[in-house]
Design a protein around this motif. Structure first.
Motif, PDB file in Angstrom:
ATOM      1  N   GLN A   1       0.841  -1.201   0.000  1.00 31.24           N
ATOM      2  CA  GLN A   1       0.000   0.000   0.000  1.00 31.24           C
ATOM      3  C   GLN A   1       0.876   1.252   0.000  1.00 31.24           C
ATOM      4  OE1 GLN A   1      -3.572  -0.160   2.751  1.00 31.24           O
ATOM      5  NE2 GLN A   1      -2.426  -1.917   3.524  1.00 31.24           N
TER       6      GLN A   1
ATOM      7  N   TYR B   1      -9.321   2.909  12.838  1.00 34.53           N
ATOM      8  CA  TYR B   1      -8.167   3.642  13.358  1.00 34.53           C
ATOM      9  C   TYR B   1      -7.030   2.675  13.691  1.00 34.53           C
ATOM     10  CZ  TYR B   1     -11.442   7.511  13.963  1.00 34.53           C
ATOM     11  OH  TYR B   1     -12.370   8.490  13.752  1.00 34.53           O
TER      12      TYR B   1
ATOM     13  N   ARG C   1      -5.202   1.657  10.582  1.00 35.13           N
ATOM     14  CA  ARG C   1      -4.301   2.690  10.049  1.00 35.13           C
ATOM     15  C   ARG C   1      -3.010   2.752  10.864  1.00 35.13           C
ATOM     16  NH1 ARG C   1      -7.748   7.545   7.457  1.00 35.13           N
ATOM     17  NH2 ARG C   1      -5.754   8.584   7.346  1.00 35.13           N
TER      18      ARG C   1
ATOM     19  N   ARG D   1      -0.966  -0.378  10.130  1.00 33.72           N
ATOM     20  CA  ARG D   1      -0.336  -0.263   8.805  1.00 33.72           C
ATOM     21  C   ARG D   1       0.876   0.656   8.865  1.00 33.72           C
ATOM     22  NH1 ARG D   1      -4.288   2.092   4.501  1.00 33.72           N
ATOM     23  NH2 ARG D   1      -3.946   3.983   5.712  1.00 33.72           N
ATOM     24  N   MET D   2       0.735   1.766   9.564  1.00 32.42           N
ATOM     25  CA  MET D   2       1.824   2.731   9.649  1.00 32.42           C
ATOM     26  C   MET D   2       3.028   2.122  10.370  1.00 32.42           C
ATOM     27  SD  MET D   2       1.727   6.608  11.096  1.00 32.42           S
ATOM     28  CE  MET D   2       2.013   6.183  12.777  1.00 32.42           C
TER      29      MET D   2
ATOM     30  N   THR E   1       4.738  -0.488   8.254  1.00 31.35           N
ATOM     31  CA  THR E   1       5.493   0.147   7.167  1.00 31.35           C
ATOM     32  C   THR E   1       6.797   0.729   7.694  1.00 31.35           C
ATOM     33  OG1 THR E   1       3.383   0.786   6.173  1.00 31.35           O
ATOM     34  CG2 THR E   1       5.348   1.802   5.272  1.00 31.35           C
ATOM     35  N   LEU E   2       6.725   1.381   8.846  1.00 26.93           N
ATOM     36  CA  LEU E   2       7.914   2.012   9.411  1.00 26.93           C
ATOM     37  C   LEU E   2       8.951   0.980   9.841  1.00 26.93           C
ATOM     38  CD1 LEU E   2       6.299   4.813  11.624  1.00 26.93           C
ATOM     39  CD2 LEU E   2       7.824   5.166   9.682  1.00 26.93           C
TER      40      LEU E   2
ATOM     41  N   ARG F   1       8.840  -2.300   6.667  1.00 24.29           N
ATOM     42  CA  ARG F   1       8.759  -1.874   5.259  1.00 24.29           C
ATOM     43  C   ARG F   1       7.842  -2.805   4.458  1.00 24.29           C
ATOM     44  NH1 ARG F   1       8.760   2.671   5.303  1.00 24.29           N
ATOM     45  NH2 ARG F   1       9.165   2.868   3.069  1.00 24.29           N
TER      46      ARG F   1
END
Lengths: 285, 211
Positions: free
Chosen positions: B91, B154, B157, B160-161, B164-165, B168
């Motif tokens: 994403q 929420y 999100r 996901r954040m 990703t951080l 990756r």
């Protein structure tokens, strides 16, 4: 005549402003696009103008203030930039947008000092109101407002003797059916009232307590105003049929209702000020 | 060099570093599916399904790497459930999973519901009633990421954040099931029907997704 030393501060301001705009350009672009994409953020065009006016009002104080750069500003600037980086790395646009406000306050504190930051804190903080919130937050707020509006309108209508049935978001009269969609939940009035009440308390002389009370009261006032609007629609539909609700009547009704709610806010603020005067008079005695 | 100039230079450096980071392109590798969503069975002991094409739903999730949209009906009932499963191998800001609540119309009775499988496992999903153009439907949905079923928007999100951080990677899926609410099929009956269906199909969907 401008000397070279007079131009340098403006040059520095231009460079910093240019870097900030370049850094936040994608977020600024999507923010402006959101203002024109839906009714809920159409007030966004006004917010930067209001913020600019508030800064212009204090131009004499700002010009005469001493510039005292403060390293403590890094404690605001660096977290603002870190939030932006986190927003980029985590693909989270909401965090990126809101980091703009923190970065701006951090830059002012770092470059101009505490005294000037205090003068500019509200005008810069006010820009938060131009930023779109996540859609899911908007939907949740609309859902909660709808529940309050419908339950209150249904209860009052029943008490007044009008035959009505509630089915979810729909109110059924014998001759009409009304649905309370997102734009009828009063969410736009609520956002607008919050923006106006914040500006109003900033510009008026009032104690801190009075200001906090007025800002919080703007929320139930906006909700009450919208409940009143729904009731008017119910009675118009009941006595004249649902055709009377279409088009221009519905549009003007919203404007009249909002103006009335605003008038209530002003009346409440006068009452608060009178109470404050009486309380301070008693304290003197 | 005076203090003003030193602060100005430091501020410019900080902003320049931030600009450098924001412009750096970081590509992610898409994580493939364990098994194609097409292999989710059309029929089971209790349900019969058929592929459908709904422009409104499919266009909402056109950034998905793979999508499945089917209508299932219980063998002993005449009531359909529209099942959507979408999978995103990665994403970005411009191709992310949108919440099913991201649509026009009134929404109410928003809340968490438990779905229980015949084997006794249970999961929590988000549910709401969508009311638009005088048509009501009951919708259940959840996000699936790293083997977890996440009902809350929420929470998803944030999850996901953080993934990703730190890792990756942010591959995830969305499962969405809806059924109409009519005078003949009130809310409670629709809830029981959709929960029975999801209790059977949710484990099957999970088998097709990467852990």
């Amino acid at each position: 005549m401008k000397t070279e030393s007079n131009i340098i501060p403006y040059l520095k301001f231009g460079i910093i402003a240019g870097l900030v705009i370049y850094l936040y350009y994608p977020e600024l672009l999507t923010t402006v696009q959101s203002w024109s994409s839906g009714y809920q953020y159409s007030h966004g065009y006004l917010i930067p103008l209001v913020s600019g006016y508030l800064i212009w009002r204090r131009r004499h104080d700002l010009r005469s203030s001493l510039v005292e750069p403060d390293m403590l500003g890094l404690f605001i600037l660096v977290p603002g930039i870190l939030l932006l980086i986190i927003g980029y790395a985590g693909y989270e646009p909401f965090i990126k947008r809101y980091s703009l406000i923190i970065t701006m306050i951090g830059l002012v504190y770092f470059l101009l000092g505490k005294k000037i930051t205090k003068m500019l804190l509200f005008p810069i903080g006010y820009l938060i109101l131009m930023l779109p919130v996540p859609f899911i937050f908007f939907k949740s707020l609309a859902a909660n407002l709808r529940t309050i509006n419908i339950k209150a309108a249904y209860a009052i209508t029943e008490v007044l003797g009008v035959p009505i049935i509630q089915e979810g978001a729909t109110l059924c009269l014998p001759n009409a059916t009304l649905q309370v969609i997102d734009w009828c939940t009063g969410i736009q009035s609520l956002i607008a009232m919050m923006a106006i009440s914040l500006l109003y308390v900033y510009l008026t002389r009032m104690t801190l307590t009075g200001k906090i009370v007025l800002v919080f009261l703007s929320i139930p006032l906006a909700v009450a105003g919208n409940i009143f609007r729904i009731l008017v629609n119910i009675f118009l539909a009941y006595f004249f049929g649902d055709k009377v609700l279409g088009g221009i009547i519905h549009h003007f009704q919203g404007m009249i209702n909002f103006s009335f709610t605003l008038l209530l806010l002003i009346i409440v603020s006068f009452l608060i000020k009178r109470i404050e005067v009486k309380v301070s008079a008693k304290k003197i005695l | 060099m005076n203090r003003n100039t030193i602060h100005f230079i430091i501020a410019c450096l900080i902003l320049a570093v931030a600009i450098g980071f924001s412009k750096a392109q970081d590509t992610q590798n898409a994580i493939p599916l364990s098994e194609s969503l097409e292999n989710i069975p059309l029929e089971s002991a209790m349900y019969v399904g058929s592929d459908v094409r709904s422009i409104s739903i499919l266009s909402q999730y056109d950034t998905a790497d793979e999508q499945l949209l089917r209508s299932y009906t219980a063998r002993n009932k005449d009531l359909s459930i529209l099942l959507f499963v979408g999978y995103w191998g990665y994403q970005t800001e411009h191709r992310s999973i949108k919440s099913p609540r991201y649509m026009e119309g009134a929404q109410y009775f928003v809340g968490k519901k438990s779905v229980r499988s015949p084997q006794g496992s249970f999961w929590t999903m988000n549910s709401f009633v969508h009311d638009h153009d005088q048509q009501k439907q009951l919708i259940y949905y959840a996000f699936i990421s790293a083997g977890q079923i996440i009902p809350d928007d929420y929470h998803f999100r944030l999850h996901r954040m953080i993934r990703t951080l730190i890792y990756r990677r942010n591959n995830a899926a969305l499962i969405r099931a809806s059924t109409p609410i009519t005078p003949d099929v009130p809310l409670q009956e629709a809830e029981a029907y959709i929960e029975d269906f999801l209790g059977e199909f949710l484990p099957i969907v999970l088998e097709h997704l990467p852990k």
